[in-house]
Scaffold this active site. Structure first.
Site, mmCIF file in Angstrom:
data_model
loop_
_atom_site.group_PDB
_atom_site.id
_atom_site.type_symbol
_atom_site.label_atom_id
_atom_site.label_comp_id
_atom_site.label_asym_id
_atom_site.label_seq_id
_atom_site.Cartn_x
_atom_site.Cartn_y
_atom_site.Cartn_z
ATOM 1 N N TYR A 84 3.487 -11.971 7.745
ATOM 2 C CA TYR A 84 3.597 -11.084 6.958
ATOM 3 C C TYR A 84 3.213 -10.905 5.837
ATOM 4 O O TYR A 84 2.657 -11.964 5.051
ATOM 5 C CB TYR A 84 5.035 -11.250 7.658
ATOM 6 C CG TYR A 84 5.396 -9.877 6.047
ATOM 7 C CD1 TYR A 84 6.287 -8.493 7.139
ATOM 8 C CD2 TYR A 84 5.853 -9.724 4.918
ATOM 9 C CE1 TYR A 84 6.109 -7.337 6.645
ATOM 10 C CE2 TYR A 84 6.525 -8.489 4.253
ATOM 11 C CZ TYR A 84 6.458 -7.749 5.025
ATOM 12 O OH TYR A 84 7.115 -6.476 4.433
ATOM 13 N N TRP A 104 0.792 -8.293 2.700
ATOM 14 C CA TRP A 104 0.888 -6.663 2.555
ATOM 15 C C TRP A 104 -0.841 -6.579 2.181
ATOM 16 O O TRP A 104 -1.940 -5.537 2.255
ATOM 17 C CB TRP A 104 1.397 -5.750 0.850
ATOM 18 C CG TRP A 104 2.245 -5.270 1.509
ATOM 19 C CD1 TRP A 104 3.535 -5.209 1.861
ATOM 20 C CD2 TRP A 104 2.004 -3.412 1.051
ATOM 21 N NE1 TRP A 104 4.225 -4.347 2.052
ATOM 22 C CE2 TRP A 104 3.545 -3.209 1.586
ATOM 23 C CE3 TRP A 104 1.432 -2.686 -0.387
ATOM 24 C CZ2 TRP A 104 4.861 -2.006 1.155
ATOM 25 C CZ3 TRP A 104 2.159 -1.140 -0.049
ATOM 26 C CH2 TRP A 104 3.774 -1.422 0.260
HETATM 27 N N1 LIG Z 1 13.998 -11.350 -3.963
HETATM 28 C C1 LIG Z 1 13.293 -10.346 -3.015
HETATM 29 N N2 LIG Z 1 12.247 -10.988 -2.636
HETATM 30 C C2 LIG Z 1 11.453 -10.043 -2.199
HETATM 31 C C3 LIG Z 1 11.761 -8.454 -1.430
HETATM 32 C C4 LIG Z 1 13.421 -8.034 -3.095
HETATM 33 O O1 LIG Z 1 13.130 -6.927 -3.375
HETATM 34 N N3 LIG Z 1 13.963 -9.060 -3.459
HETATM 35 N N4 LIG Z 1 10.676 -7.428 -1.725
HETATM 36 C C5 LIG Z 1 9.778 -7.924 0.065
HETATM 37 C C6 LIG Z 1 9.409 -6.537 -0.292
HETATM 38 S S1 LIG Z 1 10.506 -5.024 -0.053
HETATM 39 C C7 LIG Z 1 8.135 -7.667 0.944
HETATM 40 S S2 LIG Z 1 7.499 -5.956 1.274
HETATM 41 C C8 LIG Z 1 7.984 -8.709 0.120
HETATM 42 C C9 LIG Z 1 6.084 -8.374 -0.401
HETATM 43 O O2 LIG Z 1 5.031 -9.728 -0.018
HETATM 44 P P1 LIG Z 1 3.880 -10.214 0.928
HETATM 45 O O3 LIG Z 1 3.288 -8.796 1.214
HETATM 46 O O4 LIG Z 1 3.715 -11.432 1.453
HETATM 47 O O5 LIG Z 1 3.247 -10.291 -1.010
HETATM 48 P P2 LIG Z 1 2.403 -9.606 -1.477
HETATM 49 O O6 LIG Z 1 2.061 -10.733 -2.940
HETATM 50 O O7 LIG Z 1 1.797 -8.297 -1.133
HETATM 51 O O8 LIG Z 1 0.495 -11.148 -1.180
HETATM 52 C C10 LIG Z 1 -0.004 -10.347 -0.013
HETATM 53 C C11 LIG Z 1 -1.360 -11.715 -0.220
HETATM 54 O O9 LIG Z 1 -2.246 -11.433 0.335
HETATM 55 C C12 LIG Z 1 -3.150 -11.515 -0.544
HETATM 56 N N5 LIG Z 1 -4.724 -11.334 -0.111
HETATM 57 C C13 LIG Z 1 -5.113 -9.528 -0.637
HETATM 58 N N6 LIG Z 1 -5.965 -8.981 -0.213
HETATM 59 C C14 LIG Z 1 -6.553 -9.787 1.026
HETATM 60 C C15 LIG Z 1 -7.450 -10.215 2.232
HETATM 61 O O10 LIG Z 1 -8.124 -9.700 1.590
HETATM 62 N N7 LIG Z 1 -7.469 -11.149 2.952
HETATM 63 C C16 LIG Z 1 -6.851 -12.142 2.747
HETATM 64 N N8 LIG Z 1 -6.105 -13.510 3.205
HETATM 65 N N9 LIG Z 1 -5.461 -12.647 1.532
HETATM 66 C C17 LIG Z 1 -5.459 -11.231 0.995
HETATM 67 C C18 LIG Z 1 -2.827 -11.473 -1.900
HETATM 68 O O11 LIG Z 1 -3.604 -12.229 -2.831
HETATM 69 C C19 LIG Z 1 -1.641 -12.057 -1.372
HETATM 70 O O12 LIG Z 1 -1.677 -13.591 -2.015
HETATM 71 O O13 LIG Z 1 8.502 -9.293 -0.522
HETATM 72 C C20 LIG Z 1 9.652 -9.265 -0.422
HETATM 73 N N10 LIG Z 1 10.367 -10.038 -0.787
HETATM 74 N N1 LIG Z 2 5.055 -0.746 -8.941
HETATM 75 C C1 LIG Z 2 5.308 -1.686 -7.247
HETATM 76 N N2 LIG Z 2 5.710 -0.486 -6.463
HETATM 77 C C2 LIG Z 2 6.165 -0.607 -5.477
HETATM 78 C C3 LIG Z 2 5.760 -2.200 -4.960
HETATM 79 C C4 LIG Z 2 5.934 -3.302 -6.325
HETATM 80 O O1 LIG Z 2 5.342 -4.199 -5.284
HETATM 81 N N3 LIG Z 2 4.714 -3.051 -7.093
HETATM 82 N N4 LIG Z 2 6.224 -3.269 -3.503
HETATM 83 C C5 LIG Z 2 6.410 -1.479 -2.509
HETATM 84 C C6 LIG Z 2 7.331 -2.377 -1.230
HETATM 85 S S1 LIG Z 2 6.802 -3.156 -0.673
HETATM 86 C C7 LIG Z 2 8.357 -1.243 -1.265
HETATM 87 S S2 LIG Z 2 9.391 -1.869 0.663
HETATM 88 C C8 LIG Z 2 9.002 -0.662 -1.890
HETATM 89 C C9 LIG Z 2 10.250 -0.678 -2.265
HETATM 90 O O2 LIG Z 2 11.920 -0.301 -2.815
HETATM 91 P P1 LIG Z 2 12.703 -0.555 -3.043
HETATM 92 O O3 LIG Z 2 13.877 -1.158 -2.054
HETATM 93 O O4 LIG Z 2 13.520 1.326 -3.637
HETATM 94 O O5 LIG Z 2 13.213 -1.166 -4.691
HETATM 95 P P2 LIG Z 2 13.327 -1.973 -5.699
HETATM 96 O O6 LIG Z 2 12.755 -2.297 -6.977
HETATM 97 O O7 LIG Z 2 13.925 -3.243 -4.447
HETATM 98 O O8 LIG Z 2 14.728 -1.198 -5.965
HETATM 99 C C10 LIG Z 2 15.434 0.119 -6.873
HETATM 100 C C11 LIG Z 2 16.818 -0.550 -6.847
HETATM 101 O O9 LIG Z 2 17.438 -0.240 -6.470
HETATM 102 C C12 LIG Z 2 17.976 -0.515 -7.287
HETATM 103 N N5 LIG Z 2 19.620 -0.976 -6.495
HETATM 104 C C13 LIG Z 2 19.411 -2.927 -6.196
HETATM 105 N N6 LIG Z 2 20.429 -2.773 -5.021
HETATM 106 C C14 LIG Z 2 21.319 -2.151 -5.632
HETATM 107 C C15 LIG Z 2 22.637 -1.324 -4.326
HETATM 108 O O10 LIG Z 2 23.260 -2.447 -3.653
HETATM 109 N N7 LIG Z 2 22.911 0.281 -4.904
HETATM 110 C C16 LIG Z 2 22.269 0.654 -5.308
HETATM 111 N N8 LIG Z 2 23.354 2.381 -5.851
HETATM 112 N N9 LIG Z 2 21.042 0.000 -6.394
HETATM 113 C C17 LIG Z 2 20.893 -0.669 -5.853
HETATM 114 C C18 LIG Z 2 18.401 -1.092 -8.510
HETATM 115 O O11 LIG Z 2 18.477 -1.328 -9.967
HETATM 116 C C19 LIG Z 2 16.674 -1.267 -8.307
HETATM 117 O O12 LIG Z 2 15.758 -0.986 -9.234
HETATM 118 O O13 LIG Z 2 8.092 -0.277 -3.526
HETATM 119 C C20 LIG Z 2 7.073 -0.658 -2.783
HETATM 120 N N10 LIG Z 2 6.666 -0.158 -4.063
HETATM 121 MO MO LIG Z 3 7.879 -3.862 1.037
#
Ligand SMILES: Nc1nc2c(c(=O)[nH]1)N[C@H]1C(S)=C(S)[C@@H](COP(=O)(O)OP(=O)(O)OC[C@H]3O[C@@H](n4cnc5c(=O)[nH]c(N)nc54)[C@H](O)[C@@H]3O)O[C@H]1N2
Ligand SMILES: Nc1nc2c(c(=O)[nH]1)N[C@H]1C(S)=C(S)[C@@H](COP(=O)(O)OP(=O)(O)OC[C@H]3O[C@@H](n4cnc5c(=O)[nH]c(N)nc54)[C@H](O)[C@@H]3O)O[C@H]1N2
Ligand SMILES: [Mo]
Length: 755
Positions: free
Chosen positions: A108, A110
């Site tokens: 998994y 991005w």
């Molecule tokens: N506590 C907490 N944890 C969370 C979340 C949260 O809200 N709270 N959010 C979750 C969510 S929504 C998401 S989507 C995940 C994201 O988690 P990930 O998608 O696993 O995070 P990234 O840091 O985007 O990891 C992408 C990796 O790909 C590598 N990469 C970039 N380009 C290339 C390429 O061309 N080839 C290869 N082989 N590698 C490459 C980058 O260096 C990086 O290490 O995290 C989750 N974890």
């Molecule tokens: N800059 C930046 N943007 C991103 C990403 C990134 O890594 N960096 N990651 C992308 C990815 S993979 C994803 S999945 C999306 C995620 O998008 P979201 O899941 O919407 O993003 P979060 O920042 O985890 O949370 C948004 C807000 O929800 C509020 N919140 C958290 N828990 C609760 C709750 O229980 N109740 C209420 N009412 N509010 C709550 C927090 O205050 C937080 O600021 O963002 C995307 N956008």
């Molecule tokens: Mo995500």
């Protein structure tokens, strides 16, 4: 020279002088290029790059692969040919000895925005030819939503792309009620790339046209400041209680749309019984809700009355479902919207994630571009993505998932390309225990990320700036040429080259490459897209012309229908894809699964910990882990732009001044954030605009455990719990997390260096 590149946070022109990136600028089509583009300036060419293939010492020489030293061992540089030989032999051994399900290639993540050099697709095509693997399903982003919503209303993929647009909100909505706010920092990003960053502009336009907003969140800054924005501070993880309080007022004051509930919904009667307490004796009154969510009963009552007086749009952030019982807030939001009876009317009803990614709420024409074909996974076996540690720790045990049972296989080899589990997974100390069980971990990575550091065989991958590609996403109306701005750095190879090298050694290269060069693959994908475009009624230019022009914009669609308007007009002629064809406020299917943690209608279920509930007496603060403003997840965290947001290399934890004062903290102090699961260091930032007992530590700092296992950089996933949302979706529960914070008086260690 200027080169065009595309990232998950926009399309940019990169200036390269003497082989070094010197400038990054947004393209003219983008009204608001994302500041996080600056991570490219020094992040691509950085001493954290993996220069050569490397193999962990103990894996090569140790007894039984010396698995306990995974993550702490030194690496040896190995020439490409030798490293590929070793990895290919190991893959063949695992398949021969344990079968294909013993390989976990969920992978998994991005990675980058190119359509061809999509690391996971490259891995999956290769592994499928090898006979397949154990795979992962759903996402960390929206796992609970993806499983619950098809039972209730519609498939997630449809909702994401068809739901109410910002245009419609501006034109027709009077009141937007947003649970979790609309945090615009997150709209810098969109999976697969984004050309025009319009969310902030759309929000401003909606305000200008008189739309009122209510931000229901523990954090005031989840919505921009304005006289048209009202903040209701709600405890994390308690939104369902608040929504039930609203529903109670609507029901008992006869404000519900009985007609809509009868004609378009099924099961309201059963939900109503629960709401009024006829089922378990507890009426979900505003007074009952106040005790849980901390929003006053008066405010709940007056908001409920306000909802029915105008065109109201209800929305929830994705973060709400990334929590224990995360299915419930989404089911309950649909239920509440159904009670208002405005679903299918312009600007009414419900939608999700307007502050999650930059494409949400856009009215752009959707087009499914041809992809790099992954083939089929012959094992057809997948686990819910966030159950990886459970699988590694508990082979042969089973879990419930959406009405069936999944038995975990015994994994002997993990292959990861394009993701960072030591960023994304919860309870990293638990993950480590599972991660050390398989014989072998192979990782393709450009940088020495924690996942690379926790591997055995590491292949240096090129970045998107070192190869040619096409950026073209189904939710963005453009295609862009991605140019190779730099030569491959050090000895890096593209993921495609790496898998071609492995495929050769396993006799699979003819099938893997189909005899095409990388450029020919791009031409092939363009050709297949051209055929799809014709079916949609427009033409793509010839590949050579596209390549010269650098950009193609697809013609706008004539109009975008109001989501569910057809269903509203005639539910028999345009039924939903649910069993009843209606919105299921009670789901017989789910009820018959008999899950105590996901009953047959939306319900308030106590999470495993919360403020005012379980665990609160030991750990008095709720930790939220939002997405980081200055980067995408853990990507390019080593760059100056990301580091500029830190203090002494530590991620900043936002704390209310009263909470900080009670513990004697000053801004910039280094603190230890801890609970029973782990601890990390962080730097104190003060923030008045939040509930007093809620702290936030954004995700993405690279995991760097000190001797005592305290993470040195501020990675919040040493604190979060690795517990599934419920038996239904088994999603991640990252946002359900209590902690305590104390001063850290030891000397502050520097960041991890590359091994
Ligand atoms: N506590 C907490 N944890 C969370 C979340 C949260 O809200 N709270 N959010 C979750 C969510 S929504 C998401 S989507 C995940 C994201 O988690 P990930 O998608 O696993 O995070 P990234 O840091 O985007 O990891 C992408 C990796 O790909 C590598 N990469 C970039 N380009 C290339 C390429 O061309 N080839 C290869 N082989 N590698 C490459 C980058 O260096 C990086 O290490 O995290 C989750 N974890
Ligand atoms: N800059 C930046 N943007 C991103 C990403 C990134 O890594 N960096 N990651 C992308 C990815 S993979 C994803 S999945 C999306 C995620 O998008 P979201 O899941 O919407 O993003 P979060 O920042 O985890 O949370 C948004 C807000 O929800 C509020 N919140 C958290 N828990 C609760 C709750 O229980 N109740 C209420 N009412 N509010 C709550 C927090 O205050 C937080 O600021 O963002 C995307 N956008
Ligand atoms: Mo995500």
């Amino acid at each position: 020279m200027r080169y065009k590149t595309a990232t998950q946070w926009g399309v940019y022109e990169v200036e390269v002088m003497d082989g070094q990136i010197t400038d990054v600028q947004g393209i003219s089509a983008d009204p608001a290029p994302a500041p996080m583009a600056n991570t490219l300036l020094d992040g691509i060419q950085h001493d954290q790059r993996i220069q050569r293939p490397a193999i962990r010492q103990g894996w090569l020489r140790g007894n039984n692969r010396d698995r306990a030293r995974r993550g702490v061992d030194k690496f040896l540089d190995v020439p490409w040919d030798e490293a590929l030989d070793i990895a290919a032999q190991e893959l063949a051994r695992v398949v021969a000895e344990h079968g294909n399900t013993a390989i976990f290639a969920g992978s998994y993540g991005w990675a980058s925005a190119g359509r061809f050099h999509h690391a996971q697709s490259q891995l999956h095509r290769f592994i499928n030819l090898l006979g397949g693997s154990t795979r992962a399903m759903n996402s960390y982003s929206t796992a609970a939503a993806q499983v619950i919503l098809p039972h209730v209303v519609a498939p997630w993929s449809q909702i994401e792309l068809e739901q109410t647009s910002w245009q419609e909100i501006t034109n027709s909505t009077e009141l937007v009620v947003a649970f979790g706010g609309i945090p615009l920092r997150n709209t810098q990003v969109a999976y697969g790339g984004i050309t025009e960053h319009q969310s902030s502009g759309s929000f401003t336009q909606a305000l200008a046209s008189g739309v009122k907003f209510i931000n229901i969140s523990p954090i005031k800054d989840d919505m921009p400041e304005s006289s048209s924005v009202q903040w209701l501070a709600c405890r994390p993880g308690t939104d369902v209680a608040l929504m039930l309080g609203l529903a109670y007022v609507l029901e008992t004051e006869s404000l519900v749309s009985k007609k809509f509930l009868e004609s378009h919904c099924s099961g309201y009667v059963l939900f109503r019984k629960y709401l009024l307490g006829h089922e378990n004796g507890i009426a979900k009154t505003p007074q009952w809700a106040e005790k849980i969510c901390s929003v006053s009963a008066e405010e709940i009552t007056s908001l409920a009355r306000r909802l029915v007086k105008q065109r109201t749009f209800m929305t929830a952030a994705w973060s709400l479902q990334r929590a224990h019982h995360g299915e419930q807030p989404y089911w309950m939001l649909v239920t509440l919207a159904a009670m208002l009876g405005q679903i299918g009317l312009p600007g009414g009803g419900f939608g999700f994630g307007y502050g999650a990614e930059g494409f949400i709420g856009s009215h752009w024409r959707r087009f499914n571009w041809a992809t790099f074909s992954k083939g089929m996974n012959p094992t057809r076996f997948a686990i819910p993505v966030a159950r990886i540690a459970d699988m590694l720790l508990h082979p042969n045990e089973s879990i419930h998932y959406d009405g069936r049972d999944i038995i975990f296989p015994e994994i002997d080899l993990i292959y990861w390309a394009g993701g960072n589990p030591f960023h994304h997974h919860q309870d990293l100390n638990r993950l480590i225990k599972g991660w050390r069980r398989p014989s072998t971990v192979i990782v393709n990575e450009p940088w020495w990320t924690p996942t690379a550091q926790w591997a055995d065989i590491v292949f240096p991958a090129t970045t998107a700036l070192e190869r040619e590609d096409i950026c073209a996403s189904s939710h963005d109306p453009y295609a862009h040429v991605m140019q190779a701005a730099l030569p491959a750095q050090h000895q890096a190879r593209s993921d495609h080259e790496i898998f071609t090298g492995l495929a050769k050694r396993l006799g699979l290269d003819a099938a893997f490459t189909a005899g095409l060069s990388e450029r020919e693959w791009l031409q092939d994908m363009w050709q297949r897209s051209s055929e799809l475009a014709l079916r949609e009624g427009f033409e793509l230019p010839e590949f050579e012309d596209f390549w010269k022009a650098g950009t193609f914009q697809i013609p706008e669609a004539n109009s975008r229908p109001v989501w569910l308007a057809d269903f509203r007009a005639d539910p028999l002629l345009h039924p939903l894809r649910t069993p009843s064809g209606k919105i299921e406020l009670f789901s017989k299917t789910i009820a018959e699964f008999n899950y105590s943690d996901c009953p047959g209608h939306a319900a308030w279920l106590e999470p495993f910990e919360r403020l005012g509930g379980a665990g609160h007496s030991r750990y008095p603060l709720h930790l939220l882990t939002p997405q980081p403003e200055r980067r995408l997840h853990s990507q390019l965290d080593h760059s100056a732009h990301s580091q500029a947001g830190k203090i002494q290399g530590k991620e900043v934890i936002s704390i209310h001044p009263d909470t900080a004062a009670a513990r004697g903290f000053s801004p910039g102090d280094i603190v230890r954030v801890f609970n029973d699961r782990g601890a990390c260091l962080a730097a104190v930032g003060l923030d008045t605009n939040r509930l007093v007992d809620v702290v936030s530590l954004p995700t993405g700092s690279w995991f760097a455990p000190l001797e005592d296992a305290t993470d040195a950089n501020g990675n919040p996933n040493v604190l979060t719990a690795d517990i599934g949302t419920s038996s239904l979706a088994q999603g991640p529960s990252a946002n359900t997390c209590l902690v305590e914070v104390e001063r850290y008086l030891e000397p502050v260690n520097p960041r991890n260096r590359p091994p």
